[in-house]
Design an enzyme around this catalytic site. Structure first.
Site, mmCIF file in Angstrom:
data_model
loop_
_atom_site.group_PDB
_atom_site.id
_atom_site.type_symbol
_atom_site.label_atom_id
_atom_site.label_comp_id
_atom_site.label_asym_id
_atom_site.label_seq_id
_atom_site.Cartn_x
_atom_site.Cartn_y
_atom_site.Cartn_z
ATOM 1 N N SER A 80 0.816 -1.219 0.000
ATOM 2 C CA SER A 80 0.000 0.000 0.000
ATOM 3 C C SER A 80 0.844 1.262 0.000
ATOM 4 O O SER A 80 1.993 1.262 0.433
ATOM 5 C CB SER A 80 -0.912 0.036 1.231
ATOM 6 O OG SER A 80 -1.673 -1.137 1.325
HETATM 7 N N1 SAH Z 1 -0.075 -5.501 3.944
HETATM 8 C C1 SAH Z 1 0.687 -5.832 2.750
HETATM 9 C C2 SAH Z 1 -0.031 -5.536 1.457
HETATM 10 C C3 SAH Z 1 -1.223 -6.374 1.286
HETATM 11 S S1 SAH Z 1 -1.700 -6.746 -0.380
HETATM 12 C C4 SAH Z 1 2.026 -5.132 2.740
HETATM 13 O O1 SAH Z 1 2.349 -4.374 3.673
HETATM 14 O O2 SAH Z 1 2.802 -5.371 1.802
HETATM 15 C C5 SAH Z 1 -2.994 -7.851 0.094
HETATM 16 C C6 SAH Z 1 -2.507 -9.216 0.496
HETATM 17 O O3 SAH Z 1 -3.613 -9.936 1.004
HETATM 18 C C7 SAH Z 1 -1.968 -10.028 -0.679
HETATM 19 O O4 SAH Z 1 -0.694 -10.484 -0.407
HETATM 20 C C8 SAH Z 1 -2.974 -11.182 -0.792
HETATM 21 O O5 SAH Z 1 -2.383 -12.389 -1.219
HETATM 22 C C9 SAH Z 1 -3.473 -11.283 0.638
HETATM 23 N N2 SAH Z 1 -4.754 -11.937 0.826
HETATM 24 C C10 SAH Z 1 -5.874 -11.858 0.056
HETATM 25 N N3 SAH Z 1 -6.859 -12.609 0.596
HETATM 26 C C11 SAH Z 1 -6.357 -13.176 1.729
HETATM 27 C C12 SAH Z 1 -6.886 -14.060 2.729
HETATM 28 N N4 SAH Z 1 -8.126 -14.521 2.679
HETATM 29 N N5 SAH Z 1 -6.071 -14.428 3.745
HETATM 30 C C13 SAH Z 1 -4.799 -13.973 3.823
HETATM 31 N N6 SAH Z 1 -4.254 -13.156 2.908
HETATM 32 C C14 SAH Z 1 -5.013 -12.745 1.881
#
Ligand code: SAH
Length: 225
Positions: free
Chosen positions: A69
Site C-alpha cells: 500500500s
Molecule cells: N499488507 C501488505 C499488502 C497487502 S496486499 C504489505 O504491507 O505489503 C494484500 C494481500 O492480502 C496479498 O498479499 C494477498 O495475497 C493477501 N490476501 C488476500 N486474501 C487473503 C486471505 N483470505 N487471507 C490472507 N491473505 C489474503
C-alpha cells in the site's frame, strides 16, 4: 542519478522526506506511527526493479498481482488501530510484510496471515533478517481469522472485503478495534469497527483501493488455482 546508485543514506533521506511531506503534512499526528514509518526500510520490502520508487506516494507491485500500500494508507490505518506497547495485533494480508513491520515497531505481538505461500515465506525471511522477533507469519485464509491466538486488541485487513467477516469481529477483544476496507473490487471505504460487549459500532473514514480479499468469508478466487 541512476536509480541503481541509491545507497542506504539516500534511502534514509527519501524516507524522512516521505514522512514529512506525505504523512505529517497530511495530518498523521501519532508520534509512534511517524517514528515507525521513519525507521522501517520500505525499500527492502519491494523488488530491485521498483526499489528507487519505494518512498513515492503510491502503491507498488510485490509479485503475484499483489501490491504494497501507499505509505499514507499504511500510516492512516495504523493510526486508526490506536496501538500501544501492550497491543496484540492480527493482520490479514501479509503481502510484503511491510505493514507487519510497522505494527511490530509499536505493538507487543503481531500475527499476520497470508494466503500465498510464496509471499508468506518471503515476508517471514525478510522480517527475521531485519530482526523482528515479535511478528509471526502464518499461511492461511485470514477471512477466518486466527482463532488459536485470539482475542486481538487490534485487527487490520489489508485487502478489500465484500463485508466484515464475522470471525474477525468475534476474535476482537473487548474494546478492540478492527480496520478493514469494505466495498467492491474498484473502490472501498475504510471501516473502523469497535467491540463494546456484544455491539460493534462502526464508521467509515476514507475512500481506498485494495486488491481483493479472497477466501471463505471474502471474494471467490478468480482464474487461479
Ligand atoms: N499488507 C501488505 C499488502 C497487502 S496486499 C504489505 O504491507 O505489503 C494484500 C494481500 O492480502 C496479498 O498479499 C494477498 O495475497 C493477501 N490476501 C488476500 N486474501 C487473503 C486471505 N483470505 N487471507 C490472507 N491473505 C489474503
Amino acid at each position: 542519478m541512476a536509480p541503481t546508485e541509491l545507497d542506504e543514506r539516500d534511502f534514509a533521506n527519501l524516507r524522512r522526506h516521505m514522512v514529512e511531506s506525505q504523512l505529517r503534512r497530511r495530518g498523521i499526528g501519532d508520534a509512534r506511527v511517524l517514528q515507525a514509518m521513519e525507521k522501517v526500510p520500505r525499500h527492502r520490502f519491494v523488488g530491485e526493479t521498483v526499489r528507487w520508487a519505494a518512498y513515492d506516494d503510491e502503491p507498488l507491485p510485490i509479485g503475484l498481482g499483489q501490491t504494497i500500500s501507499q505509505p499514507y494508507v499504511v500510516a492512516r490505518m495504523t493510526e486508526l488501530l490506536e496501538l500501544n506497547r501492550e497491543t496484540r495485533v492480527l493482520e490479514v494480508g501479509t503481502g510484503s510484510g511491510y505493514q507487519a513491520a510497522i505494527l511490530a515497531e509499536i505493538a507487543a505481538e503481531v500475527w499476520t496471515i497470508e494466503r500465498h505461500q510464496v509471499l508468506a515465506e518471503r515476508a517471514r525471511e525478510l522480517l527475521a533478517a531485519l530482526g523482528y522477533t515479535n511478528v509471526h507469519v502464518v499461511r492461511g485464509d485470514g477471512t477466518l481469522g486466527l482463532p488459536e491466538h485470539a482475542p486481538y486488541d487490534a485487527i487490520i485487513v489489508t485487502a478489500a472485503a465484500p463485508q466484515v467477516p464475522a470471525p474477525l469481529r468475534e476474535q476482537l477483544a473487548e474494546g478492540g478495534r478492527l480496520v478493514i476496507p469494505v466495498g467492491d473490487e474498484f473502490s472501498q471505504l475504510l471501516r473502523v469497527v469497535v467491540r463494546r460487549g456484544d455491539v460493534f459500532p462502526e464508521r467509515d473514514v476514507l475512500g481506498v483501493r485494495f486488491v481483493p480479499l479472497v477466501g471463505e468469508q471474502g471474494y471467490p478466487p478468480r482464474g487461479e488455482t
